[in-house]
Design an enzyme around this catalytic site. Sequence first.
Site, PDB file in Angstrom:
ATOM      1  CD  GLU A 293      -1.893   2.354   1.908  1.00  0.00           C
ATOM      2  OE1 GLU A 293      -1.584   3.307   1.043  1.00  0.00           O
ATOM      3  OE2 GLU A 293      -1.457   2.256   3.239  1.00  0.00           O
ATOM      4  CB  CYS A 327      -1.555   6.784   2.356  1.00  0.00           C
ATOM      5  SG  CYS A 327      -2.061   5.427   3.552  1.00  0.00           S
TER       6      CYS A 327
END
Length: 541
Positions: A293, A327
Amino acid sequence: MDAVTNVPPPVNEPVRQYVPGSPERAAVEAKIKDLAGEQAELTMAIGGMRRMGGGEAIDVVQPHNHRHVLGRMGEATDDDMVTAIDAAHAAAPAWQALSFEDRAAIFLKAAELLSGPWRATMNAATILGQSKSVYQAEIDAACELIDFWRFNVAFARQLLAEQPLSSAGAWNRLEYRPLDGFVLAITPFNFTSIAGNLPSAPTLFGNTVVWKPSSTQQLSAQVIIDVLEAAGLPPGVINMVTGRGEAVSRVALTHPRLAGIHFTGSTATFQHMWSTVGRGIAGYRSYPRIVGETGGKDFVIAHPSADPDVLATALIRGAYEYQGQKCSAASRSYIPRSLWDRMGDSFVSLAESLTMGDVASDLSLYMGAVINARAFAKHRGALERAGGRASVRMLTGDCDDSIGYFVMPTVLECSDPSDEVFTTEYFGPILSVHVYPDREYSSMLAQAADVSPYALTGSVIATDRAAIAEATSALRFAAGNFYINDKPTGAVVGQQPFGGSRASGTNDKAGSVLNLTRWVSARAIKEVFSPPVDYRYPHMG
């Protein structure tokens, strides 16, 4: 034990509020004082032994007060990495021989310890070392990590129960083996929960792990190891090495027994790791599983029907909580002219009113500092570049690193929707705003869907149901986590499985059974009770 067991049904950990005068506030203030008053030896944990990394000494400082050293670690050397890999290999047979129930019980106990006696310590370490507000530390370092440990056990049990059909006279079954080798976990600074989940999730199935946390998260990483050892994790199951990670590339990424990579971090680092594995693919014992990720350039899109208060709240919380160092943080927004004319000035004033400072000394603050000097320089450079382009107007924002690495909440209004401010991940409290003509909602959606290489999170704010449906369709591949009338951050384990695609990662959905499937190597077993004794078939008569 001969039994088909049920695991305790997981429930999301309640979030404590830390109001003035509350017991939890007093407890975390006391732990902050204790941890800030000492310089910790931030050791590696290899095969159950604690020792300093053999390379260069690295200081861990408070980002909001960078003269205050919290502890010191040693850079892991090549020899340290080899020792960690060997320890993981040596621990594997005994760990695999334990029943699932025995392995699961360790993480359920770790969750209980973190929920109770270790909670204040974990939160205090995260506040001090990563400059999180007390509330951001609570939802991450305590609640989400507790949730990962509890829900992963339930998801693993669900996966183990998935079995094939059997025909008459035969019994078909699946055995869920660990991967054939060690798993390399590399974790980021911004979420203590991710730092705890990435090395621990694969171990539920008998894998052993080499874990390299971010050097700027090392203080709370040390607490994670302490909690797991207190819960009974055997030596060598998770081996933590310290430092910036040069030896990881030289030793672990090219090791023949590398069986998997569990990664959260930058897109560039992930692509480097993938290309390294690709170049050496013939040298591995098995094809490594790669789960990652990475970055995001996450959007908030408003329709003319949007409630301005809902939009302002989603933008403030989405863009500026934890200094935009998520993020999933909102970093680009698209707002219709009619709405921006009504709420633009008040939104900028709201951003300017957010409190910022030493989050360890004042628990009432909304924001702390960005993580280090490198991040600060990156953000300052982005703002300087933006100031040199005629299409960009800075409505508010500033930087100051005299005491801590402080980047103030920034709003950039930009008339060019293809500008860098809409495509480049800054990973800081910098929000770009494109004001579009109301009638161009559909064309704006089409442009916003593909202008960025990322596809992690995004949200639409609207009361018009047709507009919501249009955005949901147009942005189908632009975000792995999509929110309607909410900020694009705050995924909860068991509720919103998290992950994105394109340059944002492999979308293996942490916080769900989908992620856990990557850490098993299934073996299909067929047993026949009345085996045939003649090779001939009826059609041959």
